[in-house]
Write an enzyme that holds these catalytic residues in place. Structure first.
Site, PDB file in Angstrom:
ATOM      1  N   THR A   1       0.823  -1.199   0.000  1.00  0.00           N
ATOM      2  CA  THR A   1       0.000   0.000   0.000  1.00  0.00           C
ATOM      3  C   THR A   1       0.861   1.253   0.000  1.00  0.00           C
ATOM      4  O   THR A   1       0.441   2.306  -0.479  1.00  0.00           O
ATOM      5  CB  THR A   1      -0.941  -0.004   1.219  1.00  0.00           C
ATOM      6  OG1 THR A   1      -1.658  -1.236   1.253  1.00  0.00           O
ATOM      7  CG2 THR A   1      -1.936   1.138   1.173  1.00  0.00           C
TER       8      THR A   1
ATOM      9  N   TYR B   1       4.674 -12.601   4.961  1.00  0.00           N
ATOM     10  CA  TYR B   1       3.535 -12.010   4.231  1.00  0.00           C
ATOM     11  C   TYR B   1       3.241 -12.850   2.993  1.00  0.00           C
ATOM     12  O   TYR B   1       4.050 -12.928   2.073  1.00  0.00           O
ATOM     13  CB  TYR B   1       3.892 -10.574   3.865  1.00  0.00           C
ATOM     14  CG  TYR B   1       2.895  -9.797   3.053  1.00  0.00           C
ATOM     15  CD1 TYR B   1       1.578 -10.197   2.879  1.00  0.00           C
ATOM     16  CD2 TYR B   1       3.282  -8.596   2.446  1.00  0.00           C
ATOM     17  CE1 TYR B   1       0.681  -9.459   2.132  1.00  0.00           C
ATOM     18  CE2 TYR B   1       2.397  -7.843   1.705  1.00  0.00           C
ATOM     19  CZ  TYR B   1       1.104  -8.276   1.538  1.00  0.00           C
ATOM     20  OH  TYR B   1       0.216  -7.534   0.791  1.00  0.00           O
TER      21      TYR B   1
ATOM     22  N   LYS C   1       1.053 -12.678   7.825  1.00  0.00           N
ATOM     23  CA  LYS C   1       0.008 -11.852   7.228  1.00  0.00           C
ATOM     24  C   LYS C   1      -0.649 -12.662   6.123  1.00  0.00           C
ATOM     25  O   LYS C   1      -0.023 -13.011   5.114  1.00  0.00           O
ATOM     26  CB  LYS C   1       0.583 -10.549   6.667  1.00  0.00           C
ATOM     27  CG  LYS C   1      -0.476  -9.669   5.996  1.00  0.00           C
ATOM     28  CD  LYS C   1       0.121  -8.404   5.397  1.00  0.00           C
ATOM     29  CE  LYS C   1      -0.947  -7.604   4.659  1.00  0.00           C
ATOM     30  NZ  LYS C   1      -0.395  -6.394   3.997  1.00  0.00           N
TER      31      LYS C   1
END
Length: 306
Positions: free
Chosen positions: A49, A136, A164
């Site tokens: 992001t 992740y 994650k």
């Protein structure tokens, strides 16, 4: 290694750019302070992001340093992954030197290593950098799923503190929770639509995009779920549903940056090859944001009348 509490809400922060596509550090720091004041449990700069793919290594470190400087009492978990193990190690070491409290490490993308290669990659970094690290998994971006067996093996490493989950596979997420209950290991949602389901199967919280726009609501939803108040958590989940859907009509972080600009939190500028949100989606995004603001105002007015 100093452990950090990986339960709650951790916004995956945007990286604001000025008209010349340079990092707008003043806006970045103001945003970090806004999120901390809203009650989030930590901050995650320079992840997907945060447009990490278009930042230089020096910019990575500068963003991490700026966020750390801006906040008072929340951990900063720096994105430091790469598809090159040496590069990920260097970024991780520099983030640690900058004062990061933890690391978020996307699995190697494009070159699609086998599971044994993923284990070697993560262990190399975990052996060298004495910070809590989050594995992740986002196969839609990397082209390779981190299999549950791999996650379970990595969870036994004292420095690998969490996972994650952005696979979209709730069955896989539940299996990983089930098989790591004997470890000090956190499973965090990496898909906003699945935050509540992830917590319901034993997840500890979320690294969230929507929390950039609605941190208070996201914290209230996750807090209620962690307290076992699923009626309240479901209510907020459905309140956030329309916004969550709008934030993924195009590639993240295109829509969330547009929402940030609409709310006055930061510019919508992207670094190429990402582009601004298509005009056909803007009106719907504005309407959803207006509905949430109106609901919040009405609730505040009702509580003020009591």
């Amino acid at each position: 290694m100093t452990a950090i509490d990986l339960s709650g809400v951790f916004p995956a922060m945007c990286t604001p750019f000025d008209e010349d596509e340079r990092i707008d550090f003043e806006t970045l720091q103001a945003d970090a302070q806004r999120l901390e004041a809203a009650g989030v449990d930590g901050l995650v700069p320079v992840g997907s992001t945060g447009e990490s793919a278009t930042l230089t290594h020096d910019e990575h470190v500068q963003v991490v340093e700026a966020v750390i400087e801006a906040v008072d009492d929340v951990p900063v978990i720096a994105g430091s992954g790469s598809n090159n193990t040496r590069e990920a190690l260097e970024l991780s070491e520099r983030a640690a030197d900058a004062g990061a409290d933890g690391l978020l490490l996307i699995s190697p993308y494009y070159n699609k290593p086998e599971q044994r290669g993923l284990i070697d990659h993560y262990r190399t970094i975990a052996d060298a950098v004495d910070l809590p690290q989050i594995v992740y998994n986002v196969p839609s971006r990397t082209g390779r799923n981190i299999e549950p067996d791999t996650v379970v093996e990595l969870a036994s490493h004292e420095t690998i503190a969490g996972y994650k989950a952005a696979s979209g596979d709730l069955g896989q997420i539940g299996e990983i929770v089930e098989r790591t209950t004997d470890e000090e290991f956190a499973v965090l949602s990496g898909d906003d639509p699945l935050t509540l389901p992830t917590v319901s199967v034993g997840g500890t919280g979320t690294i969230s995009v929507v929390a950039n726009i609605e941190p208070e609501r996201t914290c209230a939803m996750v807090g209620a779920a962690l307290d076992g108040d699923y009626a309240r958590a479901r209510e907020i989940h459905h309140e956030l549903g329309p916004l969550v859907r709008e934030l993924f009509v195009e590639t993240n972080p295109i829509p969330v940056k547009e929402a940030m600009q609409i709310r006055g939190y930061g510019p919508a500028r992207m670094r190429s090859p990402l582009s601004r949100l298509a005009e056909e989606y803007r009106a719907d995004l504005e309407a959803v944001l207006a509905d949430l603001e109106r609901d919040a105002t009405e609730l505040a007015d009702a509580e003020g009348d009591r």
